[in-house]
Enzyme design. Structure first.
Site, PDB file in Angstrom:
ATOM      1  N   GLN A 131     -19.255  -2.673  11.800  1.00  0.00           N
ATOM      2  CA  GLN A 131     -19.369  -2.960  13.229  1.00  0.00           C
ATOM      3  C   GLN A 131     -18.545  -1.917  13.989  1.00  0.00           C
ATOM      4  OE1 GLN A 131     -18.111  -7.103  13.523  1.00  0.00           O
ATOM      5  NE2 GLN A 131     -20.210  -7.714  13.107  1.00  0.00           N
ATOM      6  N   TYR A 153       2.894  -7.466  17.277  1.00  0.00           N
ATOM      7  CA  TYR A 153       3.242  -6.642  16.112  1.00  0.00           C
ATOM      8  C   TYR A 153       4.039  -5.409  16.566  1.00  0.00           C
ATOM      9  CZ  TYR A 153       2.547  -2.834  12.761  1.00  0.00           C
ATOM     10  OH  TYR A 153       2.749  -1.756  11.937  1.00  0.00           O
ATOM     11  N   ASN A 172      -2.768   6.452  11.949  1.00  0.00           N
ATOM     12  CA  ASN A 172      -3.655   5.679  11.058  1.00  0.00           C
ATOM     13  C   ASN A 172      -3.590   6.189   9.622  1.00  0.00           C
ATOM     14  OD1 ASN A 172      -4.559   5.108  13.816  1.00  0.00           O
ATOM     15  ND2 ASN A 172      -6.098   3.878  12.758  1.00  0.00           N
ATOM     16  N   TYR A 185       0.819  -1.222   0.000  1.00  0.00           N
ATOM     17  CA  TYR A 185       0.000   0.000   0.000  1.00  0.00           C
ATOM     18  C   TYR A 185       0.855   1.275   0.000  1.00  0.00           C
ATOM     19  CZ  TYR A 185      -3.155   3.468   2.261  1.00  0.00           C
ATOM     20  OH  TYR A 185      -3.866   4.584   2.603  1.00  0.00           O
ATOM     21  N   PHE A 227       9.717  -0.629   4.146  1.00  0.00           N
ATOM     22  CA  PHE A 227       8.283  -0.741   4.421  1.00  0.00           C
ATOM     23  C   PHE A 227       7.858  -2.183   4.700  1.00  0.00           C
ATOM     24  CE2 PHE A 227       8.668   2.946   1.545  1.00  0.00           C
ATOM     25  CZ  PHE A 227       7.967   3.909   2.258  1.00  0.00           C
ATOM     26  N   ALA A 228       8.664  -3.165   4.244  1.00  0.00           N
ATOM     27  CA  ALA A 228       8.201  -4.563   4.300  1.00  0.00           C
ATOM     28  C   ALA A 228       7.947  -4.999   5.733  1.00  0.00           C
ATOM     29  CB  ALA A 228       9.236  -5.484   3.659  1.00  0.00           C
TER      30      ALA A 228
HETATM   31  N1  LIG Z   1      -0.873   1.150   6.903  1.00  0.00           N
HETATM   32  C1  LIG Z   1      -0.801   1.617   8.143  1.00  0.00           C
HETATM   33  O1  LIG Z   1      -1.773   2.199   8.665  1.00  0.00           O
HETATM   34  C2  LIG Z   1       0.480   1.499   8.930  1.00  0.00           C
HETATM   35  C3  LIG Z   1       0.537   2.066  10.220  1.00  0.00           C
HETATM   36  C4  LIG Z   1       1.718   1.955  10.953  1.00  0.00           C
HETATM   37  C5  LIG Z   1       2.815   1.309  10.402  1.00  0.00           C
HETATM   38  N2  LIG Z   1       2.732   0.733   9.167  1.00  0.00           N
HETATM   39  C6  LIG Z   1       3.908   0.023   8.642  1.00  0.00           C
HETATM   40  O2  LIG Z   1       4.217   0.519   7.351  1.00  0.00           O
HETATM   41  C7  LIG Z   1       4.755  -0.517   6.537  1.00  0.00           C
HETATM   42  C8  LIG Z   1       4.000  -0.550   5.220  1.00  0.00           C
HETATM   43  O3  LIG Z   1       2.623  -0.767   5.494  1.00  0.00           O
HETATM   44  P1  LIG Z   1       1.551  -0.988   4.360  1.00  0.00           P
HETATM   45  O4  LIG Z   1       0.260  -0.472   4.890  1.00  0.00           O
HETATM   46  O5  LIG Z   1       2.056  -0.508   3.057  1.00  0.00           O
HETATM   47  O6  LIG Z   1       1.470  -2.591   4.388  1.00  0.00           O
HETATM   48  P2  LIG Z   1       1.353  -3.638   3.191  1.00  0.00           P
HETATM   49  O7  LIG Z   1       1.039  -4.952   3.812  1.00  0.00           O
HETATM   50  O8  LIG Z   1       0.463  -3.127   2.114  1.00  0.00           O
HETATM   51  O9  LIG Z   1       2.847  -3.648   2.617  1.00  0.00           O
HETATM   52  C9  LIG Z   1       3.878  -4.400   3.193  1.00  0.00           C
HETATM   53  C10 LIG Z   1       4.608  -5.098   2.059  1.00  0.00           C
HETATM   54  O10 LIG Z   1       5.687  -5.858   2.586  1.00  0.00           O
HETATM   55  C11 LIG Z   1       5.710  -7.134   1.943  1.00  0.00           C
HETATM   56  N3  LIG Z   1       6.373  -8.026   2.920  1.00  0.00           N
HETATM   57  C12 LIG Z   1       5.926  -8.382   4.156  1.00  0.00           C
HETATM   58  N4  LIG Z   1       6.823  -9.166   4.760  1.00  0.00           N
HETATM   59  C13 LIG Z   1       7.861  -9.311   3.902  1.00  0.00           C
HETATM   60  C14 LIG Z   1       9.104 -10.015   3.959  1.00  0.00           C
HETATM   61  N5  LIG Z   1       9.447 -10.753   5.019  1.00  0.00           N
HETATM   62  N6  LIG Z   1       9.935  -9.950   2.903  1.00  0.00           N
HETATM   63  C15 LIG Z   1       9.603  -9.214   1.792  1.00  0.00           C
HETATM   64  N7  LIG Z   1       8.449  -8.541   1.680  1.00  0.00           N
HETATM   65  C16 LIG Z   1       7.594  -8.586   2.726  1.00  0.00           C
HETATM   66  C17 LIG Z   1       4.265  -7.450   1.616  1.00  0.00           C
HETATM   67  O11 LIG Z   1       4.108  -8.339   0.531  1.00  0.00           O
HETATM   68  C18 LIG Z   1       3.708  -6.066   1.298  1.00  0.00           C
HETATM   69  O12 LIG Z   1       3.814  -5.781  -0.091  1.00  0.00           O
HETATM   70  C19 LIG Z   1       4.629  -1.805   7.352  1.00  0.00           C
HETATM   71  O13 LIG Z   1       5.901  -2.093   7.892  1.00  0.00           O
HETATM   72  C20 LIG Z   1       3.654  -1.456   8.444  1.00  0.00           C
HETATM   73  O14 LIG Z   1       3.906  -2.173   9.635  1.00  0.00           O
HETATM   74  C21 LIG Z   1       1.599   0.831   8.418  1.00  0.00           C
END
Ligand SMILES: NC(=O)c1ccc[n+]([C@@H]2O[C@H](COP(=O)([O-])OP(=O)(O)OC[C@H]3O[C@@H](n4cnc5c(N)ncnc54)[C@H](O)[C@@H]3O)[C@@H](O)[C@H]2O)c1
Length: 311
Positions: free
Chosen positions: A201, A139, A168, A11, A73-74
């Site tokens: 919900q 997490y 968020n 995302y 980001f992963a």
């Molecule tokens: N979306 C939110 O609201 C939010 C809030 C706080 C923190 N985050 C953090 O931001 C980062 C990105 O979030 P997002 O919403 O884009 O999530 P997302 O799940 O859309 O993207 C994460 C990506 O990482 C890849 N991935 C996961 N584990 C992996 C691994 N071991 N090796 C290689 N690729 C891997 C997934 O396939 C995915 O494409 C994450 O680390 C998440 O914890 C997101």
């Protein structure tokens, strides 16, 4: 700059890749596609399907491309799942350890890391970066451990970092992202709007908040990615909240959606969920000061962009 983006098919990562390419950076993406979507990755980026827990494969990518900077980001991010399947979430830590090892071996200068509000000990005041850390789910703990590893690698090897703690994240960055496993409230509302769920919900209507529902700080993904781009050359060795400094309750969010789309969202009041703090709102003063950054996208704009993506 040569930038390696982990999770660049996800995302937030896919939007960061698009922005980096627009700004003429060279981008290498690694993603295991566990949740990421390959077609979201900009064609001008070099893509490798690999899991960060696979040190050998990751190391080959580093040796080949010698990235100057990493946007990391992963990671797996579903709070509830982390309490049911902690082994899977340990991969967040193993992957980050491998990444830091590769960075050091290949003289990569800086990491920009996606951390989360879930690292903080929940309380009801505005959250600042110096507040106590005490994740109440696994997490959040994996993110705290990764933060600590980054700080140590910086201390020992001089790797620079900017650690962002996101609140968020909502909205769409123009790639029409549809969450394949929606767990956040706005994508869930969109699924209701699209008749993929019967109703929204609402978990908990008797919290000590202005209307009894949980208050959260919603930050648009375009603003969030903008902060990452600004941090390429700034805010070294800093931990920074990415938030808007203002809170919206679940009821207020639903009402904003109803107003923006001129519809009624079917909803049902349910009991509280374990571990949900009543209020989670953060100060973004540090981001404003160090990055000359300010969030610009209104809640209404985020809602309309998300709706457009789902249509
Ligand atoms: N979306 C939110 O609201 C939010 C809030 C706080 C923190 N985050 C953090 O931001 C980062 C990105 O979030 P997002 O919403 O884009 O999530 P997302 O799940 O859309 O993207 C994460 C990506 O990482 C890849 N991935 C996961 N584990 C992996 C691994 N071991 N090796 C290689 N690729 C891997 C997934 O396939 C995915 O494409 C994450 O680390 C998440 O914890 C997101």
């Amino acid at each position: 700059m040569k930038c390696l983006v982990t999770g660049g098919a996800g995302y937030i990562g896919s939007i960061a890749v698009k922005e980096l390419i627009t700004k003429k950076h060279e981008v290498i993406v690694v993603d295991n596609l566990s949740k990421g979507i390959k077609k979201l990755v900009n064609k001008k980026a070099k893509f490798y399907k690999l899991d960060l827990t696979n040190y050998k494969s990751l190391s080959k990518v580093f040796q080949k491309h010698k990235p100057e900077i990493v946007m990391h980001f992963a990671g797996y991010k579903a709070v509830e799942e982390s309490m049911q399947n902690p082994e899977k979430y340990s991969d967040n830590v193993i992957g980050t350890a491998n990444l830091l090892k590769c960075m050091n071996e290949n003289k990569t200068k800086k990491i920009i890391y996606s951390s989360t509000a879930a690292v903080y000990k929940p309380h009801n005041k505005t959250v600042t970066e110096t507040d106590e850390l005490e994740p109440n789910n696994y997490y959040g703990e994996t993110k705290r451990i990764c933060e600590q590893m980054i700080l140590w690698f910086s201390k020992i090897y001089g790797i620079k970092y900017t650690i962002f703690r996101y609140f968020n994240v909502i909205g769409d960055g123009g790639l029409n992202y549809i969450d394949p496993e929606a767990t956040n409230v706005l994508p869930i509302i969109m699924e209701v709007v699209m008749n993929k769920r019967p109703e929204l919900q609402i978990f908990g209507t008797n919290y000590p908040t202005r209307d009894g529902t949980c208050i959260r700080d919603y930050i648009d993904v375009i603003d969030l990615v903008d902060a990452h781009i600004k941090s390429l050359n700034k805010a070294n060795n800093e931990i920074i909240n990415l938030a808007t400094n203002s809170g919206t309750s679940v009821k207020e969010l639903v009402s904003e959606v109803e107003k923006a789309l001129n519809i009624t969202v079917p909803k049902k009041n349910k009991g509280r969920r374990a571990g949900d703090p009543p209020t989670l709102v953060a100060s973004n003063k540090k981001a404003q000061k160090l990055l000359k950054w300010t969030p610009k996208i209104s809640l209404k704009k985020s809602i309309l962009a998300t709706y457009k993506a789902y249509n």
